[in-house]
Design an enzyme around this catalytic site. Structure first.
Site, PDB file in Angstrom:
ATOM      1  N   ASP A   9     -34.426  27.902  20.825  1.00  0.00           N
ATOM      2  CA  ASP A   9     -34.146  26.699  20.060  1.00  0.00           C
ATOM      3  C   ASP A   9     -34.193  25.523  21.053  1.00  0.00           C
ATOM      4  O   ASP A   9     -34.103  25.751  22.262  1.00  0.00           O
ATOM      5  CB  ASP A   9     -32.745  26.867  19.451  1.00  0.00           C
ATOM      6  CG  ASP A   9     -32.234  25.616  18.809  1.00  0.00           C
ATOM      7  OD1 ASP A   9     -32.935  25.083  17.942  1.00  0.00           O
ATOM      8  OD2 ASP A   9     -31.130  25.165  19.171  1.00  0.00           O
ATOM      9  N   LEU A  10     -34.352  24.303  20.570  1.00  0.00           N
ATOM     10  CA  LEU A  10     -34.419  23.164  21.513  1.00  0.00           C
ATOM     11  C   LEU A  10     -33.066  22.472  21.688  1.00  0.00           C
ATOM     12  O   LEU A  10     -32.408  22.615  22.727  1.00  0.00           O
ATOM     13  CB  LEU A  10     -35.461  22.144  21.039  1.00  0.00           C
ATOM     14  CG  LEU A  10     -35.559  20.901  21.934  1.00  0.00           C
ATOM     15  CD1 LEU A  10     -36.173  21.230  23.284  1.00  0.00           C
ATOM     16  CD2 LEU A  10     -36.364  19.801  21.258  1.00  0.00           C
ATOM     17  N   ASP A  11     -32.663  21.730  20.639  1.00  0.00           N
ATOM     18  CA  ASP A  11     -31.454  20.908  20.739  1.00  0.00           C
ATOM     19  C   ASP A  11     -30.221  21.790  20.911  1.00  0.00           C
ATOM     20  O   ASP A  11     -29.932  22.632  20.065  1.00  0.00           O
ATOM     21  CB  ASP A  11     -31.274  20.065  19.457  1.00  0.00           C
ATOM     22  CG  ASP A  11     -32.426  19.105  19.233  1.00  0.00           C
ATOM     23  OD1 ASP A  11     -32.739  18.356  20.164  1.00  0.00           O
ATOM     24  OD2 ASP A  11     -33.004  19.118  18.137  1.00  0.00           O
ATOM     25  N   THR A  17     -29.290  17.434  23.590  1.00  0.00           N
ATOM     26  CA  THR A  17     -29.548  16.376  22.616  1.00  0.00           C
ATOM     27  C   THR A  17     -28.691  16.518  21.351  1.00  0.00           C
ATOM     28  O   THR A  17     -28.690  15.608  20.515  1.00  0.00           O
ATOM     29  CB  THR A  17     -31.038  16.381  22.184  1.00  0.00           C
ATOM     30  OG1 THR A  17     -31.449  17.744  22.089  1.00  0.00           O
ATOM     31  CG2 THR A  17     -31.912  15.632  23.156  1.00  0.00           C
ATOM     32  N   LYS A  45     -26.074  21.379  12.722  1.00  0.00           N
ATOM     33  CA  LYS A  45     -26.888  21.862  13.846  1.00  0.00           C
ATOM     34  C   LYS A  45     -27.976  22.805  13.348  1.00  0.00           C
ATOM     35  O   LYS A  45     -27.702  23.718  12.556  1.00  0.00           O
ATOM     36  CB  LYS A  45     -26.006  22.577  14.881  1.00  0.00           C
ATOM     37  CG  LYS A  45     -25.143  21.617  15.678  1.00  0.00           C
ATOM     38  CD  LYS A  45     -24.424  22.345  16.795  1.00  0.00           C
ATOM     39  CE  LYS A  45     -23.587  21.385  17.620  1.00  0.00           C
ATOM     40  NZ  LYS A  45     -22.759  22.088  18.611  1.00  0.00           N
ATOM     41  N   SER A 114     -37.846  25.388  16.919  1.00  0.00           N
ATOM     42  CA  SER A 114     -36.901  24.289  16.672  1.00  0.00           C
ATOM     43  C   SER A 114     -37.125  23.662  15.309  1.00  0.00           C
ATOM     44  O   SER A 114     -38.250  23.646  14.809  1.00  0.00           O
ATOM     45  CB  SER A 114     -37.089  23.229  17.765  1.00  0.00           C
ATOM     46  OG  SER A 114     -36.447  22.023  17.419  1.00  0.00           O
ATOM     47  N   ALA A 115     -36.054  23.128  14.729  1.00  0.00           N
ATOM     48  CA  ALA A 115     -36.184  22.407  13.459  1.00  0.00           C
ATOM     49  C   ALA A 115     -36.631  20.969  13.678  1.00  0.00           C
ATOM     50  O   ALA A 115     -36.980  20.261  12.742  1.00  0.00           O
ATOM     51  CB  ALA A 115     -34.834  22.406  12.743  1.00  0.00           C
ATOM     52  N   LYS A 145     -34.034  26.521   8.859  1.00  0.00           N
ATOM     53  CA  LYS A 145     -33.015  27.514   9.207  1.00  0.00           C
ATOM     54  C   LYS A 145     -31.849  27.326   8.228  1.00  0.00           C
ATOM     55  O   LYS A 145     -31.555  26.187   7.896  1.00  0.00           O
ATOM     56  CB  LYS A 145     -32.501  27.280  10.640  1.00  0.00           C
ATOM     57  CG  LYS A 145     -33.566  27.379  11.738  1.00  0.00           C
ATOM     58  CD  LYS A 145     -33.010  26.859  13.059  1.00  0.00           C
ATOM     59  CE  LYS A 145     -34.110  26.780  14.113  1.00  0.00           C
ATOM     60  NZ  LYS A 145     -33.662  26.171  15.385  1.00  0.00           N
ATOM     61  N   GLU A 169     -29.899  30.515  20.498  1.00  0.00           N
ATOM     62  CA  GLU A 169     -29.524  29.511  19.491  1.00  0.00           C
ATOM     63  C   GLU A 169     -28.119  28.959  19.723  1.00  0.00           C
ATOM     64  O   GLU A 169     -27.234  29.696  20.149  1.00  0.00           O
ATOM     65  CB  GLU A 169     -29.510  30.170  18.098  1.00  0.00           C
ATOM     66  CG  GLU A 169     -30.668  29.834  17.215  1.00  0.00           C
ATOM     67  CD  GLU A 169     -30.760  28.377  16.806  1.00  0.00           C
ATOM     68  OE1 GLU A 169     -29.786  27.631  16.963  1.00  0.00           O
ATOM     69  OE2 GLU A 169     -31.824  27.969  16.327  1.00  0.00           O
ATOM     70  N   ASP A 170     -27.934  27.677  19.401  1.00  0.00           N
ATOM     71  CA  ASP A 170     -26.590  27.095  19.485  1.00  0.00           C
ATOM     72  C   ASP A 170     -25.994  26.846  18.106  1.00  0.00           C
ATOM     73  O   ASP A 170     -24.866  26.377  18.009  1.00  0.00           O
ATOM     74  CB  ASP A 170     -26.613  25.756  20.253  1.00  0.00           C
ATOM     75  CG  ASP A 170     -27.296  24.656  19.450  1.00  0.00           C
ATOM     76  OD1 ASP A 170     -28.359  24.933  18.851  1.00  0.00           O
ATOM     77  OD2 ASP A 170     -26.762  23.536  19.402  1.00  0.00           O
TER      78      ASP A 170
END
Ligand code: B16
Ligand code: MG
Length: 221
Positions: A9-11, A17, A45, A114-115, A145, A169-170
């Protein structure tokens, strides 16, 4: 050597971010008389921009005309991108860069799942775009997601099956998406919030030595 598809995942996983998304949404919500907490923010998130605004409006019991709704989306993203301008390599989350480099050395396939529609420029700005063999982001997926589409698309493009894929994932929605795809889910954050994940760490730097090797042998529990 065993191989697995490593999907990030990115953020909140690769780059710090998530705090910018929170501040941008909070300011926007305050402007329409809606207040929301850190706890409620957990539900935003990993959730797409459109669905995030829908949730916030629901919390505040408000509705917007389609034109106003669109205007608010633009406003949020403009504010977010202003904060993103200040991003530097120091905002790459601790241990992630090293982890990616170790995977590269082991010739393991790497994807972003990522979303966010801002994923590519952010990775480029941080100079880590080329570490990803495949990028699936908010511009490629139709279902947000916790739907597993983003991760299934990523493993598919890498040429792997879901059972040979590991997701980092966060967010609760992201962990649920990985689980729905029958992928190994590794949570980054609070174990109480991410209790559905197969394993949870507060950061990549907290993972045991040789963790990648144990992941290569791991099966979905
Ligand atoms: P954008 P991730 C998600 O990214 C964020 O967690 C979420 O807060 C945000 O609303 C969503 O991307 C859409 O982002 O507005 O930049 O398109 O965590 O899936 O990498
Ligand atoms: Mg995230």
């Amino acid at each position: 050597m065993n191989k697995k598809a490593f999907i990030f995942d990115l953020d909140g996983v690769v780059v710090d971010t998530a705090k910018f998304h929170f501040v941008a949404w909070q300011r926007l919500a305050a402007g329409i008389g809606i207040d929301f907490t850190h706890e409620e923010n957990e539900q935003l998130k990993g959730v797409s921009r459109v669905d995030s605004l829908k949730k916030i409006l629901q919390w505040g019991n408000k509705t917007l005309s389609p034109e106003e709704f669109e205007k608010k989306l633009v406003q949020k993203n403009t504010e977010y991108l202003t904060m993103v301008e200040s991003l530097t390599v120091a905002d790459i989350l601790p241990g992630v860069h090293d982890f990616l480099l170790q995977l590269k050395e082991l010739e393991q396939p790497i994807a972003l799942g990522s979303a966010s529609k801002n994923a590519r420029p952010i990775l480029k700005k941080l100079g880590i775009y080329d570490l990803f063999d495949v990028i699936v982001d908010g511009t490629n997926v139709t279902k947000a997601k916790p739907d597993p589409e983003v991760f299934l698309n990523a493993c598919d493009q890498l040429g792997y099956v879901a059972s040979q894929s590991i997701v980092f994932e966060d967010s609760v929605a992201g962990v649920q998406a990985a689980n729905a795809a029958s992928m190994i889910s590794i949570g980054l954050g609070d174990p109480k919030i991410l209790h559905e994940a197969d394993e949870v760490f507060d950061a990549f730097t907290s993972m045991p030595e040789n963790y990648i090797h144990s992941l290569l042998k791991k099966h979905k529990s």
